[in-house]
Design a protein around this motif. Structure first.
Motif, PDB file in Angstrom:
ATOM      1  N   GLU A   1      51.541  66.247  93.894  1.00  0.00           N
ATOM      2  CA  GLU A   1      51.617  66.343  95.391  1.00  0.00           C
ATOM      3  C   GLU A   1      53.317  66.124  95.608  1.00  0.00           C
ATOM      4  N   THR A   2      53.604  64.842  95.311  1.00  0.00           N
ATOM      5  CA  THR A   2      54.866  64.222  95.702  1.00  0.00           C
ATOM      6  C   THR A   2      55.880  63.936  94.503  1.00  0.00           C
ATOM      7  N   GLY A   3      55.324  64.406  93.342  1.00  0.00           N
ATOM      8  CA  GLY A   3      55.823  63.903  92.272  1.00  0.00           C
ATOM      9  C   GLY A   3      55.088  64.318  90.884  1.00  0.00           C
ATOM     10  N   PHE A   4      55.388  63.804  89.872  1.00  0.00           N
ATOM     11  CA  PHE A   4      54.366  63.939  88.673  1.00  0.00           C
ATOM     12  C   PHE A   4      54.238  62.512  87.879  1.00  0.00           C
ATOM     13  N   LEU A   5      53.276  62.140  87.342  1.00  0.00           N
ATOM     14  CA  LEU A   5      53.043  61.150  86.539  1.00  0.00           C
ATOM     15  C   LEU A   5      52.388  61.622  85.173  1.00  0.00           C
ATOM     16  N   CYS A   6      53.158  60.924  84.286  1.00  0.00           N
ATOM     17  CA  CYS A   6      52.561  61.450  82.769  1.00  0.00           C
ATOM     18  C   CYS A   6      51.972  60.367  81.866  1.00  0.00           C
ATOM     19  N   ASP A   7      51.169  60.765  81.070  1.00  0.00           N
ATOM     20  CA  ASP A   7      50.664  59.784  80.244  1.00  0.00           C
ATOM     21  C   ASP A   7      51.103  59.748  78.715  1.00  0.00           C
ATOM     22  N   THR A   8      51.983  60.913  78.615  1.00  0.00           N
ATOM     23  CA  THR A   8      52.187  61.441  77.246  1.00  0.00           C
ATOM     24  C   THR A   8      53.802  61.851  77.358  1.00  0.00           C
ATOM     25  N   ARG A   9      54.712  62.009  76.395  1.00  0.00           N
ATOM     26  CA  ARG A   9      55.857  62.865  76.140  1.00  0.00           C
ATOM     27  C   ARG A   9      55.589  64.027  76.581  1.00  0.00           C
ATOM     28  N   GLU A  10      54.684  64.646  75.561  1.00  0.00           N
ATOM     29  CA  GLU A  10      54.341  65.814  75.887  1.00  0.00           C
ATOM     30  C   GLU A  10      54.112  66.589  77.414  1.00  0.00           C
ATOM     31  N   GLU A  11      53.305  65.837  78.091  1.00  0.00           N
ATOM     32  CA  GLU A  11      53.308  65.940  79.610  1.00  0.00           C
ATOM     33  C   GLU A  11      54.510  65.993  80.373  1.00  0.00           C
ATOM     34  N   ILE A  12      55.474  64.937  79.922  1.00  0.00           N
ATOM     35  CA  ILE A  12      56.813  64.989  80.535  1.00  0.00           C
ATOM     36  C   ILE A  12      57.500  66.350  80.314  1.00  0.00           C
ATOM     37  N   THR A  13      57.432  66.702  79.107  1.00  0.00           N
ATOM     38  CA  THR A  13      58.306  68.115  78.812  1.00  0.00           C
ATOM     39  C   THR A  13      57.671  69.248  79.558  1.00  0.00           C
TER      40      THR A  13
END
Length: 351
Positions: A288-300
């Protein structure tokens, strides 16, 4: 307890660093709400900042540690200090003057000088925390020195969104997506695999870093040709953020409390991709207001999505700015928290 109509800040704001900028924004919020404010530099004044503070309606009183008793009105008054180790080394002098001390630690750890002071003289009168995560980390440590939960206050860091006009940089799919970050130049602020994570994006990218030095380079390695790295203070944050399409901030050990650079990015229209932990979880609503990632793959994955979906990127930016103005940095809510603290330490608040 004697009542006062004046608050003293020990230490001046500054241009670089979360605590320094939070001090400046907090003072402006206080002045909007009424309390008279005097600042005592620790221990030599920055004349540029002193003039800026006077223009904001504050007073600046210069004194060496041994002459603090000469500062008009300081004896017995409420004082506030933001993450200032020079204050900590002389905190006992303020105690001897009968000052009521409010300590604002912007970190998720205790200073060595802070621990020494507690062992020698006991706790301060009140404490301010910017995130629940910070409170959860520091309160158990503070309780060992006699700090009570009722002395601890959760008050989000004051922030003036008008300093960062909302102006998201347009991106055309297929052109390089400019990723970046701002922080102090400290190795613990940077993940060792920063370049690898950035480079794993599927589309073309560029990177811009504000807050670089030799120690950071020794940890991350020499910047690749598609990255531009600037020392802290080399550019104004507002202008720097205007050059980014997204902020991707990966920590190298520092546990983020309430990152000021993220508030600046949200104000300016720069979507954030961050790790799903620490204070980030209280600042960002995932998707909604940004992205929170648990893994490096999610960041990518989210970097790639932002590079390909311009409507989504701009919608995230708009929602983040709205959440900042209406929730995270809503000044009346923040002032209500400070007002409660001030009343507890003897400051009269008339509004």
């Amino acid at each position: 307890m004697n009542r006062h109509n004046h608050v003293f800040v020990i230490g001046l704001p500054g241009d670089v660093g979360g605590a320094n900028t939070e001090c400046w924004h907090t003072i402006r919020m206080w002045r909007r709400s009424g309390p008279a404010v005097t600042l005592v530099p620790t221990w030599s004044p920055d004349e540029r900042w002193a003039e800026r503070l006077r223009s904001a309606g504050c007073r600046v009183a210069t004194a060496s540690p041994g002459r603090l008793g000469d500062v008009p009105g300081l004896r017995g008054a409420p004082i506030v200090s933001f993450c200032n180790s020079r204050f900590l080394r002389h905190a006992d002098r303020f105690r001897r003057l009968g000052c009521r001390i409010v300590w604002v630690n912007c970190m998720t750890w205790l200073f060595a000088e802070e621990r020494k002071h507690y062992r020698r003289s006991g706790p301060f009168d009140a404490y301010v925390f910017q995130s629940r995560y910070q409170l959860s980390q520091l309160l158990p440590q503070l309780q060992r020195y006699g700090v009570r939960p009722d002395q601890c206050h959760l008050v989000r860091g004051a922030f003036c969104p008008e300093d960062f006009p909302f102006c998201p940089r347009a991106h055309v799919p297929g052109e390089p997506l400019v990723l970046g970050r701002i922080s102090r130049a400290a190795p613990e602020k940077f993940a060792a695999d920063t370049w690898a994570v950035y480079a794993s994006a599927g589309g073309p990218i560029r990177a811009r870093i504000l807050g670089w030095d030799q120690n950071v380079e020794e940890k991350l390695g020499r910047p690749p040709e598609w990255a531009e790295c600037l020392p802290a203070g080399a550019d104004e944050p507002r202008r720097f953020l205007g050059s980014l399409h997204a902020m991707v901030q990966l920590s190298g050990g520092a546990e983020e409390n309430w990152p000021r650079s993220a508030l600046e990015a949200m104000a300016a229209g720069v979507p954030i991709v961050a790790e799903n932990r620490w204070g980030w979880q209280e600042m960002i609503r995932h998707g909604e207001t940004g992205f929170l990632c648990d893994t490096r793959e999610e960041i990518t994955q989210w970097i790639d999505r932002l590079s390909q979906d311009e409507p989504l990127r701009l919608e995230i930016a708009r929602r983040a700015r709205t959440a900042l103005v209406e929730e995270l940095a809503e000044w009346r809510t923040i002032w209500a928290g400070w007002r409660q603290i001030f009343e507890e330490v003897g400051l009269e608040c008339t509004d």
